[in-house]
Write an enzyme that holds these catalytic residues in place. Structure first.
Site, PDB file in Angstrom:
ATOM      1  CE1 TYR A 150      -3.508   2.691   0.332  1.00  0.00           C
ATOM      2  CE2 TYR A 150      -2.377   3.368   2.340  1.00  0.00           C
ATOM      3  CZ  TYR A 150      -3.310   3.610   1.349  1.00  0.00           C
ATOM      4  OH  TYR A 150      -4.062   4.761   1.375  1.00  0.00           O
ATOM      5  N   PRO A 180      -3.367  12.630   3.316  1.00  0.00           N
ATOM      6  CG  PRO A 180      -5.630  12.372   2.881  1.00  0.00           C
ATOM      7  CD  PRO A 180      -4.289  12.149   2.271  1.00  0.00           C
TER       8      PRO A 180
HETATM    9  P1  NDP Z   1     -13.427   4.537   0.956  1.00  0.00           P
HETATM   10  O1  NDP Z   1     -13.256   3.055   1.001  1.00  0.00           O
HETATM   11  O2  NDP Z   1     -14.507   5.149   1.759  1.00  0.00           O
HETATM   12  O3  NDP Z   1     -13.589   5.020  -0.564  1.00  0.00           O
HETATM   13  C1  NDP Z   1     -12.807   4.487  -1.598  1.00  0.00           C
HETATM   14  C2  NDP Z   1     -13.376   4.974  -2.921  1.00  0.00           C
HETATM   15  O4  NDP Z   1     -12.512   4.557  -3.979  1.00  0.00           O
HETATM   16  C3  NDP Z   1     -14.751   4.395  -3.196  1.00  0.00           C
HETATM   17  O5  NDP Z   1     -15.553   5.390  -3.768  1.00  0.00           O
HETATM   18  C4  NDP Z   1     -14.460   3.296  -4.199  1.00  0.00           C
HETATM   19  O6  NDP Z   1     -15.559   3.162  -5.103  1.00  0.00           O
HETATM   20  C5  NDP Z   1     -13.271   3.884  -4.964  1.00  0.00           C
HETATM   21  N1  NDP Z   1     -12.479   2.833  -5.582  1.00  0.00           N
HETATM   22  C6  NDP Z   1     -11.640   1.964  -4.987  1.00  0.00           C
HETATM   23  N2  NDP Z   1     -11.108   1.132  -5.898  1.00  0.00           N
HETATM   24  C7  NDP Z   1     -11.641   1.486  -7.098  1.00  0.00           C
HETATM   25  C8  NDP Z   1     -11.521   0.983  -8.410  1.00  0.00           C
HETATM   26  N3  NDP Z   1     -10.710  -0.066  -8.699  1.00  0.00           N
HETATM   27  N4  NDP Z   1     -12.210   1.575  -9.404  1.00  0.00           N
HETATM   28  C9  NDP Z   1     -13.022   2.613  -9.141  1.00  0.00           C
HETATM   29  N5  NDP Z   1     -13.185   3.154  -7.916  1.00  0.00           N
HETATM   30  C10 NDP Z   1     -12.503   2.568  -6.906  1.00  0.00           C
HETATM   31  O7  NDP Z   1     -12.007   5.130   1.378  1.00  0.00           O
HETATM   32  P2  NDP Z   1     -11.480   6.649   1.469  1.00  0.00           P
HETATM   33  O8  NDP Z   1     -12.529   7.610   1.114  1.00  0.00           O
HETATM   34  O9  NDP Z   1     -10.806   6.780   2.773  1.00  0.00           O
HETATM   35  O10 NDP Z   1     -10.336   6.603   0.371  1.00  0.00           O
HETATM   36  C11 NDP Z   1     -10.245   7.533  -0.697  1.00  0.00           C
HETATM   37  C12 NDP Z   1      -8.766   7.767  -1.020  1.00  0.00           C
HETATM   38  O11 NDP Z   1      -8.140   8.358   0.111  1.00  0.00           O
HETATM   39  C13 NDP Z   1      -7.987   6.505  -1.356  1.00  0.00           C
HETATM   40  O12 NDP Z   1      -7.103   6.787  -2.427  1.00  0.00           O
HETATM   41  C14 NDP Z   1      -7.193   6.244  -0.079  1.00  0.00           C
HETATM   42  O13 NDP Z   1      -6.012   5.537  -0.313  1.00  0.00           O
HETATM   43  C15 NDP Z   1      -6.930   7.670   0.367  1.00  0.00           C
HETATM   44  N6  NDP Z   1      -6.572   7.849   1.758  1.00  0.00           N
HETATM   45  C16 NDP Z   1      -7.424   7.418   2.750  1.00  0.00           C
HETATM   46  C17 NDP Z   1      -7.068   7.596   4.078  1.00  0.00           C
HETATM   47  C18 NDP Z   1      -7.899   7.101   5.215  1.00  0.00           C
HETATM   48  O14 NDP Z   1      -7.375   7.003   6.342  1.00  0.00           O
HETATM   49  N7  NDP Z   1      -9.167   6.804   5.026  1.00  0.00           N
HETATM   50  C19 NDP Z   1      -5.817   8.287   4.431  1.00  0.00           C
HETATM   51  C20 NDP Z   1      -5.006   8.665   3.317  1.00  0.00           C
HETATM   52  C21 NDP Z   1      -5.399   8.480   2.032  1.00  0.00           C
HETATM   53  P3  NDP Z   1     -16.238   1.792  -5.542  1.00  0.00           P
HETATM   54  O15 NDP Z   1     -15.905   0.761  -4.508  1.00  0.00           O
HETATM   55  O16 NDP Z   1     -17.690   2.090  -5.631  1.00  0.00           O
HETATM   56  O17 NDP Z   1     -15.623   1.523  -6.873  1.00  0.00           O
HETATM   57  C1  8X3 Z   2      -4.364   5.675   4.730  1.00  0.00           C
HETATM   58  C2  8X3 Z   2      -3.620   6.063   5.958  1.00  0.00           C
HETATM   59  O1  8X3 Z   2      -1.992   5.215   7.709  1.00  0.00           O
HETATM   60  O2  8X3 Z   2      -3.844   3.765   7.116  1.00  0.00           O
HETATM   61  O3  8X3 Z   2      -3.668   5.988   3.598  1.00  0.00           O
HETATM   62  O4  8X3 Z   2      -2.019   4.068   5.611  1.00  0.00           O
HETATM   63  S1  8X3 Z   2      -2.821   4.707   6.614  1.00  0.00           S
END
Ligand code: NDP
Ligand code: 8X3
Length: 250
Positions: A150, A180
């Site tokens: 990841y 984030p």
């Molecule tokens: P969620 O699981 O709530 O949302 C993930 C989103 O990504 C969903 O809308 C999902 O849509 C979409 N997605 C995932 N894989 C695919 C794919 N193969 N094709 C199309 N859409 C996809 O997680 P977050 O909102 O937290 O995550 C959003 C972003 O933020 C990610 O890139 C994550 O790595 C990043 N992030 C999150 C953090 C956290 O702590 N939550 C911290 C740092 C970064 P669907 O399944 O409907 O396709």
């Molecule tokens: C998501 C934050 O710390 O779980 O990107 O990897 S962490």
């Protein structure tokens, strides 16, 4: 029509919050694989703005290109791309990693972001304007135990973001990385494959970030005057100091 924003991963969490906050100023193309969720969000936002739904998997370049090609010509003039779609799949030491989890992370988080950018950026280059915001992670700045692939996918996002900024500099396109720390969304439920206890433990004893905190950051970045690029932001909950240092209250 208002300026157009294209938001990937709008079916939940950070992407959904970004779509909601942008609705006041942008017509929206909202994307994800779960079409029912996109329809529900579109129905909510349509009293504020025009909304177009695209259902595709970012990790499939054919689906990405067909989705973009399917847009009516008046929806192809995209001013803002938010590359947000992605997830972690599993958390394990390198010698125990699951290959399908690895493929899912590299293919969606990194290659998917690249496929979407490849489809949309030529239009921005042609018009010599546009904003690209890539949602990276603190995991793309610092590795942590069992985060290996990841983290690699998000280090890749950071490098790709910085590379895009160089390549698109002659065209006046702003490229922004937002990284984030712990944000409470469906992220951990996906990572731990529906294990609620493991998922809740990620946010235990802290006030995490919420999706709205990241959406507000996106809005701030987009609202800067055209001569200002906020190139790179790391945003933590106050209880977090690094990937591994988190001040939890028991
Ligand atoms: P969620 O699981 O709530 O949302 C993930 C989103 O990504 C969903 O809308 C999902 O849509 C979409 N997605 C995932 N894989 C695919 C794919 N193969 N094709 C199309 N859409 C996809 O997680 P977050 O909102 O937290 O995550 C959003 C972003 O933020 C990610 O890139 C994550 O790595 C990043 N992030 C999150 C953090 C956290 O702590 N939550 C911290 C740092 C970064 P669907 O399944 O409907 O396709
Ligand atoms: C998501 C934050 O710390 O779980 O990107 O990897 S962490």
């Amino acid at each position: 029509m208002k300026k157009i924003a294209f938001v990937t991963g709008a079916t939940s969490g950070i992407g959904e919050a970004i779509a909601r906050i942008l609705a006041s100023d942008f017509a929206l193309i909202i994307c994800g694989r779960r079409e029912e969720r996109l329809k529900k969000l579109a129905a909510e936002l349509r009293d504020q703005t025009d909304v177009y739904i695209l259902t595709f998997d970012v990790s499939n370049s054919t689906e990405v290109n067909s989705a973009f090609d399917s847009l009516p010509s008046n929806w192809k003039n995209i001013q803002l791309l938010v590359n947000n779609a992605g997830n972690a799949h599993g958390r394990a030491p390198i010698h125990k990693g699951d290959l399908s989890d690895w493929d899912a992370m590299i293919d969606s988080n990194l290659k998917g972001l690249l496929y979407v950018t490849r489809a949309i950026s030529p239009g921005m280059v042609e018009k010599k304007t546009g904003d690209i915001i890539n949602i990276g992670s603190i995991a793309g700045k610092e590795v942590y135990p069992d985060g290996n692939v990841y983290c690699a996918s998000k280090f890749g996002v950071d490098a790709a973001t910085n590379g895009m900024r160089l390549d698109l500099n002659p065209y006046g396109i702003r490229v922004v990385g937002i990284h984030p720390g712990l944000v409470e969304t469906e992220f951990s439920m996906v990572r731990f494959k529906g294990d609620e206890d493991k998922s809740e433990s990620v946010y235990k004893g802290i006030t995490p970030l919420y999706a709205s905190d990241i959406a507000e950051t996106v809005k701030f970045v987009v609202d800067r005057p055209p001569h200002v690029t906020i190139a790179d932001i790391t945003i933590f909950p106050t209880a977090q100091a690094s990937s591994t240092i988190v001040n939890r209250q028991s």
